[in-house]
Design an enzyme around this catalytic site. Structure first.
Site, PDB file in Angstrom:
ATOM      1  N   THR A  86       3.590   3.959  35.710  1.00  0.00           N
ATOM      2  CA  THR A  86       2.536   3.877  34.707  1.00  0.00           C
ATOM      3  C   THR A  86       3.065   3.791  33.308  1.00  0.00           C
ATOM      4  OG1 THR A  86       1.318   5.313  36.118  1.00  0.00           O
ATOM      5  CG2 THR A  86       0.616   5.278  33.882  1.00  0.00           C
ATOM      6  N   ASP A  95      -2.538   2.192  31.375  1.00  0.00           N
ATOM      7  CA  ASP A  95      -2.684   0.893  32.036  1.00  0.00           C
ATOM      8  C   ASP A  95      -3.449   1.131  33.339  1.00  0.00           C
ATOM      9  OD1 ASP A  95      -0.147   0.369  34.368  1.00  0.00           O
ATOM     10  OD2 ASP A  95      -0.481   2.260  33.306  1.00  0.00           O
ATOM     11  N   ARG A 108      -2.444  -0.143  36.750  1.00  0.00           N
ATOM     12  CA  ARG A 108      -1.824  -0.621  38.002  1.00  0.00           C
ATOM     13  C   ARG A 108      -1.344   0.556  38.831  1.00  0.00           C
ATOM     14  NH1 ARG A 108       2.983  -4.947  37.814  1.00  0.00           N
ATOM     15  NH2 ARG A 108       1.243  -6.298  37.328  1.00  0.00           N
ATOM     16  N   LYS A 129      -6.829   5.804  35.379  1.00  0.00           N
ATOM     17  CA  LYS A 129      -5.830   6.866  35.234  1.00  0.00           C
ATOM     18  C   LYS A 129      -6.221   7.913  34.215  1.00  0.00           C
ATOM     19  CE  LYS A 129      -2.264   3.681  36.484  1.00  0.00           C
ATOM     20  NZ  LYS A 129      -0.965   3.107  36.237  1.00  0.00           N
ATOM     21  N   GLY A 174       2.726   9.402  38.025  1.00  0.00           N
ATOM     22  CA  GLY A 174       3.423  10.023  39.150  1.00  0.00           C
ATOM     23  C   GLY A 174       2.715   9.677  40.435  1.00  0.00           C
ATOM     24  N   SER A 184       6.692   5.318  33.750  1.00  0.00           N
ATOM     25  CA  SER A 184       7.864   4.437  33.784  1.00  0.00           C
ATOM     26  C   SER A 184       7.918   3.544  32.551  1.00  0.00           C
ATOM     27  CB  SER A 184       7.848   3.601  35.053  1.00  0.00           C
ATOM     28  OG  SER A 184       6.619   2.926  35.150  1.00  0.00           O
ATOM     29  N   ASP A 227       7.558  -3.438  31.712  1.00  0.00           N
ATOM     30  CA  ASP A 227       7.830  -2.551  32.833  1.00  0.00           C
ATOM     31  C   ASP A 227       7.099  -3.094  34.047  1.00  0.00           C
ATOM     32  OD1 ASP A 227       6.533   0.577  33.897  1.00  0.00           O
ATOM     33  OD2 ASP A 227       8.492  -0.271  34.357  1.00  0.00           O
ATOM     34  N   SER A 275       3.911  -1.080  35.451  1.00  0.00           N
ATOM     35  CA  SER A 275       2.626  -1.029  34.739  1.00  0.00           C
ATOM     36  C   SER A 275       2.077  -2.429  34.641  1.00  0.00           C
ATOM     37  CB  SER A 275       2.800  -0.491  33.329  1.00  0.00           C
ATOM     38  OG  SER A 275       3.722   0.545  33.303  1.00  0.00           O
TER      39      SER A 275
END
Lengths: 142, 277
Positions: free
Chosen positions: B44, B60, B62, B76, B90, B172, B209, B212
């Site tokens: 994330t 985000d 995903r 999220k 996580g 991340s 990244d 995400s």
């Protein structure tokens, strides 16, 4: 919830005893009740959290009573423990699910939700205990 | 199950019965060459920033499962209380359940005190629970809310440590987002500037990244008002197909045609919305 400092938590916590077999009548392993014994199964817990979770409630109670004794004197934990013992005795028969309402109110568990209430609810377990054996165990006749 | 364990009453909570069996299964499975199933992570970018009269949380959308995108539009930013929201990174199930448990506990607590809950209370409940489980609950959270003492923003790590800061990023994509913050953060920004800054930070995480992606969700918390903007911005739109591969009508010649009428009566009509993103 936890209100104590770390050092006092360490001093008063329950020592880790491991998950030994239940000792039978003559001081030997009780194979009838706990199955065949194996050193590997007993010495090491299967998960890092197993022991700490098993003793978590005991540790919390011990810490809280210690704090209470230091602040208010010996009478406070004594009275509370007497009330806990009284509330623990008014349950239903051992193999039936009791609501533990009085005990929960005394401990303050009626105002909090944790994994004990969500996962593995004992009221919905698929297995029922053997009534005779459980009553005999409770009365100490076993 | 041995008979003695049936003599005592069952307790709720986590059961460690299958841990040894799982350990044995894992060694057997790796011997054959397969892999154990992996939990769904959120991989994330989640951020939070405090501005003049409140704070903005961004995330985000995903959710990944190994190398596959499991959910293109997952939410999220979780609700904790009317004035407190929490972003979670996580393991997806851990963040979901943890925030729901803390939300319930906070509601009970606020009913008992009769006051609006404070962000510091939620923070302490979360850190004590995560520390109790020693990091096995993989939930990294960004907690933000508005209470009687002003706006507060905390970042909570899976092992139970917390930080109280004016701007935080987790997940991340946190490094990409933090780079944007370090460049453009100013104290006492206006609401529009703060929203633009958060949108750019999440976009940096999405484009740099792999964990995400998809849309940007924003949550603006001010005194007495919460704006949950989902989606605030669709950074990755799915393309439109330029060619049509369907056959034209009349390609196949019709030989005979027979029509049978079915007498049906509409008894009940219900509409169920699907997430067709």
């Amino acid at each position: 919830m936890n209100t104590r400092g770390l050092r006092s938590q360490l001093k008063d916590s329950v020592p880790v005893t491991g998950m030994g077999q239940h000792i039978g009548a003559y001081g030997v392993q009780d194979t009838l009740r706990s199955g065949f014994s194996s050193v590997k199964n007993e010495l090491l817990p299967s998960h890092a959290l197993e022991l700490s979770e098993k003793n978590f409630q005991l540790n919390q109670d011990k810490m809280n009573f210690s704090t209470l004794r230091n602040i208010q004197g010996l009478h406070a934990p004594l009275k509370l423990q007497m009330e806990y013992r009284a509330a623990r005795q008014i349950q239903r028969l051992p193999f039936l699910q009791s609501s533990h309402l009085a005990l929960d109110t005394l401990k303050g568990n009626d105002e909090s939700i944790s994994f004990e209430d969500i996962l593995n609810d004992p009221a919905q377990s698929e297995m029922v205990g053997e009534p005779h054996i459980m009553v005999e165990y409770k009365l100490g006749l076993m | 199950m041995s008979t003695l364990s049936m003599c005592q009453t069952q307790l709720g909570g986590f059961s460690f019965e299958n841990c040894k069996r799982n350990a044995v299964l894992e060694t057997e499975v790796t011997k054959v060459g397969c892999r154990m199933p992996a939990a769904r992570k959120t991989g994330t970018t989640i951020v939070g920033v405090v501005f003049k009269d409140g704070l903005v949380l961004g995330a985000d959308t995903r959710a990944t499962e190994g190398m596959i995108v499991a959910d293109k539009n997952c939410s999220k930013i979780h609700y904790i209380s009317p004035n407190i929201y929490c972003c979670g990174a996580g393991t997806a199930a851990d963040t979901e359940m943890t925030t729901q448990i803390i939300s319930s506990n906070l509601e009970l607590h606020s009913l008992s005190t009769g006051r609006l809950p404070r962000v510091a209370t939620a923070n302490r409940m979360l850190k004590q629970m995560l520390f109790r489980y020693q990091g096995h609950i993989g939930a990294a959270l960004v907690l933000g809310g508005m209470d009687c003492n002003g706006p507060h923003l905390y970042s909570i790590y899976p092992h139970g440590s917390t930080d109280k800061l004016p701007y935080v990023t987790m997940g991340s994509g946190s490094l990409a987002a933090m780079a944007v913050f370090e460049d453009r953060y100013k104290q006492d920004m206006e609401e529009e500037d703060a929203k633009r800054l958060v949108r750019d930070a999440i976009a940096a995480g999405i484009f740099n990244d792999l964990g995400s992606g998809s849309n940007i969700d924003l949550c603006v918390i001010t005194k007495g008002r919460v704006d949950y903007l989902r989606p605030h911005d669709m950074a990755n739109k799915k393309g439109v197909r330029t060619g049509n591969y369907k056959y034209k009508r009349g390609t196949t010649g019709v030989l005979t045609k027979a029509v049978t009428k079915l007498d049906l009566e509409v008894v009940e009509e219900t509409i169920q919305t699907m997430d067709t993103s």
